[in-house]
Design a protein around this motif. Sequence first.
Motif, PDB file in Angstrom:
ATOM      1  N   MET A   1       0.831  -1.199   0.000  1.00 54.36           N
ATOM      2  CA  MET A   1       0.000   0.000   0.000  1.00 54.36           C
ATOM      3  C   MET A   1       0.867   1.251   0.000  1.00 54.36           C
ATOM      4  SD  MET A   1      -2.772   1.107   2.904  1.00 54.36           S
ATOM      5  CE  MET A   1      -1.502   1.176   4.171  1.00 54.36           C
ATOM      6  N   MET A   2       1.889   1.262   0.830  1.00 59.10           N
ATOM      7  CA  MET A   2       2.763   2.430   0.913  1.00 59.10           C
ATOM      8  C   MET A   2       3.611   2.580  -0.338  1.00 59.10           C
ATOM      9  SD  MET A   2       3.621   1.722   4.880  1.00 59.10           S
ATOM     10  CE  MET A   2       2.300   1.826   6.087  1.00 59.10           C
ATOM     11  N   ASP A   3       4.040   1.451  -0.897  1.00 59.55           N
ATOM     12  CA  ASP A   3       4.850   1.488  -2.094  1.00 59.55           C
ATOM     13  C   ASP A   3       4.050   2.017  -3.286  1.00 59.55           C
ATOM     14  OD1 ASP A   3       7.315   0.865  -3.536  1.00 59.55           O
ATOM     15  OD2 ASP A   3       6.162  -0.739  -4.482  1.00 59.55           O
ATOM     16  N   ARG A   4       2.753   1.783  -3.298  1.00 55.40           N
ATOM     17  CA  ARG A   4       1.907   2.181  -4.424  1.00 55.40           C
ATOM     18  C   ARG A   4       1.272   3.559  -4.244  1.00 55.40           C
ATOM     19  NH1 ARG A   4      -0.380  -2.776  -7.182  1.00 55.40           N
ATOM     20  NH2 ARG A   4       0.986  -4.474  -6.534  1.00 55.40           N
ATOM     21  N   THR A   5       1.493   4.196  -3.094  1.00 53.41           N
ATOM     22  CA  THR A   5       0.904   5.509  -2.857  1.00 53.41           C
ATOM     23  C   THR A   5       1.655   6.573  -3.639  1.00 53.41           C
ATOM     24  OG1 THR A   5       0.153   4.881  -0.650  1.00 53.41           O
ATOM     25  CG2 THR A   5       0.366   7.234  -1.100  1.00 53.41           C
ATOM     26  N   ASP A   6       0.917   7.357  -4.393  1.00 49.09           N
ATOM     27  CA  ASP A   6       1.501   8.416  -5.203  1.00 49.09           C
ATOM     28  C   ASP A   6       1.915   9.593  -4.323  1.00 49.09           C
ATOM     29  OD1 ASP A   6       1.084  11.082  -6.895  1.00 49.09           O
ATOM     30  OD2 ASP A   6       1.509   9.457  -8.306  1.00 49.09           O
ATOM     31  N   ASP A   7       3.173  10.006  -4.418  1.00 48.52           N
ATOM     32  CA  ASP A   7       3.679  11.088  -3.570  1.00 48.52           C
ATOM     33  C   ASP A   7       2.954  12.401  -3.820  1.00 48.52           C
ATOM     34  OD1 ASP A   7       5.495   9.470  -2.273  1.00 48.52           O
ATOM     35  OD2 ASP A   7       7.151   9.943  -3.624  1.00 48.52           O
ATOM     36  N   ARG A   8       2.582  12.652  -5.072  1.00 49.29           N
ATOM     37  CA  ARG A   8       1.862  13.900  -5.370  1.00 49.29           C
ATOM     38  C   ARG A   8       0.478  13.893  -4.747  1.00 49.29           C
ATOM     39  NH1 ARG A   8       2.587  13.566 -11.741  1.00 49.29           N
ATOM     40  NH2 ARG A   8       2.104  11.413 -11.119  1.00 49.29           N
ATOM     41  N   LEU A   9      -0.180  12.734  -4.797  1.00 45.79           N
ATOM     42  CA  LEU A   9      -1.498  12.631  -4.167  1.00 45.79           C
ATOM     43  C   LEU A   9      -1.368  12.761  -2.655  1.00 45.79           C
ATOM     44  CD1 LEU A   9      -4.528  12.069  -4.530  1.00 45.79           C
ATOM     45  CD2 LEU A   9      -4.011   9.626  -4.327  1.00 45.79           C
ATOM     46  N   LYS A  10      -0.321  12.166  -2.077  1.00 48.02           N
ATOM     47  CA  LYS A  10      -0.102  12.250  -0.634  1.00 48.02           C
ATOM     48  C   LYS A  10       0.108  13.696  -0.202  1.00 48.02           C
ATOM     49  CE  LYS A  10       3.689  10.482   1.127  1.00 48.02           C
ATOM     50  NZ  LYS A  10       4.689   9.508   1.646  1.00 48.02           N
ATOM     51  N   ALA A  11       0.859  14.451  -1.010  1.00 46.25           N
ATOM     52  CA  ALA A  11       1.081  15.859  -0.691  1.00 46.25           C
ATOM     53  C   ALA A  11      -0.206  16.669  -0.781  1.00 46.25           C
ATOM     54  CB  ALA A  11       2.129  16.439  -1.631  1.00 46.25           C
ATOM     55  N   ALA A  12      -1.108  16.235  -1.658  1.00 48.05           N
ATOM     56  CA  ALA A  12      -2.341  16.992  -1.872  1.00 48.05           C
ATOM     57  C   ALA A  12      -3.420  16.672  -0.852  1.00 48.05           C
ATOM     58  CB  ALA A  12      -2.871  16.730  -3.285  1.00 48.05           C
ATOM     59  N   VAL A  13      -3.587  15.392  -0.503  1.00 43.96           N
ATOM     60  CA  VAL A  13      -4.725  15.012   0.348  1.00 43.96           C
ATOM     61  C   VAL A  13      -4.304  14.378   1.669  1.00 43.96           C
ATOM     62  CG1 VAL A  13      -6.189  14.711  -1.668  1.00 43.96           C
ATOM     63  CG2 VAL A  13      -4.996  12.723  -0.727  1.00 43.96           C
ATOM     64  N   GLY A  14      -2.986  14.228   1.910  1.00 46.16           N
ATOM     65  CA  GLY A  14      -2.541  13.682   3.186  1.00 46.16           C
ATOM     66  C   GLY A  14      -2.693  12.175   3.255  1.00 46.16           C
ATOM     67  N   TRP A  15      -2.999  11.667   4.478  1.00 46.48           N
ATOM     68  CA  TRP A  15      -2.999  10.227   4.719  1.00 46.48           C
ATOM     69  C   TRP A  15      -4.069   9.482   3.940  1.00 46.48           C
ATOM     70  CZ3 TRP A  15      -7.250   7.734   6.664  1.00 46.48           C
ATOM     71  CH2 TRP A  15      -8.214   8.527   7.307  1.00 46.48           C
ATOM     72  N   VAL A  16      -5.093  10.182   3.440  1.00 48.49           N
ATOM     73  CA  VAL A  16      -6.136   9.519   2.640  1.00 48.49           C
ATOM     74  C   VAL A  16      -5.524   8.861   1.403  1.00 48.49           C
ATOM     75  CG1 VAL A  16      -8.272   9.883   1.345  1.00 48.49           C
ATOM     76  CG2 VAL A  16      -7.887  11.105   3.493  1.00 48.49           C
ATOM     77  N   ALA A  17      -4.393   9.408   0.924  1.00 44.74           N
ATOM     78  CA  ALA A  17      -3.738   8.840  -0.253  1.00 44.74           C
ATOM     79  C   ALA A  17      -3.341   7.388  -0.023  1.00 44.74           C
ATOM     80  CB  ALA A  17      -2.508   9.672  -0.619  1.00 44.74           C
ATOM     81  N   TYR A  18      -3.046   7.023   1.233  1.00 42.92           N
ATOM     82  CA  TYR A  18      -2.684   5.640   1.513  1.00 42.92           C
ATOM     83  C   TYR A  18      -3.847   4.694   1.232  1.00 42.92           C
ATOM     84  CZ  TYR A  18       1.517   7.343   3.904  1.00 42.92           C
ATOM     85  OH  TYR A  18       2.716   7.923   4.196  1.00 42.92           O
ATOM     86  N   ALA A  19      -5.069   5.166   1.447  1.00 46.43           N
ATOM     87  CA  ALA A  19      -6.242   4.339   1.181  1.00 46.43           C
ATOM     88  C   ALA A  19      -6.353   4.021  -0.303  1.00 46.43           C
ATOM     89  CB  ALA A  19      -7.505   5.041   1.668  1.00 46.43           C
ATOM     90  N   VAL A  20      -6.003   4.988  -1.143  1.00 42.43           N
ATOM     91  CA  VAL A  20      -6.035   4.757  -2.582  1.00 42.43           C
ATOM     92  C   VAL A  20      -5.006   3.696  -2.953  1.00 42.43           C
ATOM     93  CG1 VAL A  20      -5.722   5.822  -4.839  1.00 42.43           C
ATOM     94  CG2 VAL A  20      -6.823   7.108  -2.994  1.00 42.43           C
ATOM     95  N   GLY A  21      -3.795   3.822  -2.384  1.00 40.77           N
ATOM     96  CA  GLY A  21      -2.780   2.806  -2.621  1.00 40.77           C
ATOM     97  C   GLY A  21      -3.208   1.450  -2.104  1.00 40.77           C
ATOM     98  N   GLY A  22      -3.937   1.448  -0.993  1.00 37.46           N
ATOM     99  CA  GLY A  22      -4.408   0.200  -0.420  1.00 37.46           C
ATOM    100  C   GLY A  22      -5.420  -0.503  -1.296  1.00 37.46           C
TER     101      GLY A  22
END
Length: 302
Positions: free
Chosen positions: A148-169
């Motif tokens: 999940m963490m490996d697939r989380t987009d850094d740009r999305l993480k910067a934009a929406v915070g920890w919710v980006a991890y859910a997308v990667g998950g």
Amino acid sequence: MTRVAVVVNPTKFDDVDAARRTITEVCARHGVDDPLWIETTEDDPGSGQTREALAQGADVVCAFGGDGTVRAVGEVLAGGDVPLGLLPGGTGNLLARALDLPVDDAAEAMDVVLGGREERIDVGVLRADGEDERVFLVMAGMGLDAEMMDRTDDRLKAAVGWVAYAVGGLRAVLEGGFGVHLQLAGGPVVRRRVRAVVVGNSGRLQGGLALMPEARLDDGLLDVAVVAPRGVVGWVRALATLVTAGRGHRSLDRSQAPAVRMRADAPTQTQLDGDPVGAYRELEVRVRPGALRVKVAGTGGV
């Protein structure tokens, strides 16, 4: 306290100079000299900078960045007498959350560093496929959490915070699990088909969820969560247990031990404190009780 060092990851801030002024102003308010300010680099996320701070006589070394910066600083400080200060600069801020420290206000966090107290916490030590040992402060994991963490987009993480991890998950959960032989502190070897094995000092996830509700940072034990749902019913049961901090079961099995060993059937993505570190087959994990001094607020234990 006369010498404060701040190891800062400059990529985490839009205005590094403003962040430095904020910390310097808090130091002045507490009657402390301007902090030693040392920036991390792409090649060194904080270990060398922490050694430099110690060489210059720092009484406390603050990690000002994400969880990777905190881990790099904490790895050097573990086993010594100089405490770690936590200044929020990342998305997760996992250790700060576990210690109920400020995660949205750097000035407030610096007030804790200069006006709080010290506590000792455990650290985890991981050896992957026989490589050199590496420290983690909150959690290490193999499988779904690392994917999940490996697939989380850094740009999305910067934009929406920890919710980006859910997308990667959501991306990672579509893939199958893996076979693993698991052994707790010299006990019997158990063969499981799992989605993830997480080992930690703290069981608190993003959003206030408790993967391992019995975990404590200072109990001299590692908490182990084996995530092994089968089908939709298994996932629903595991998620319900996670949300309610309910009792464990086969889909989400929890235990405690001072050491853990796991061997996967094939190289599997692994993470340390939220940072993917590569795919490995065998992990040996142990606890170092009370190895790290950390600055905390208030009174009472951690």
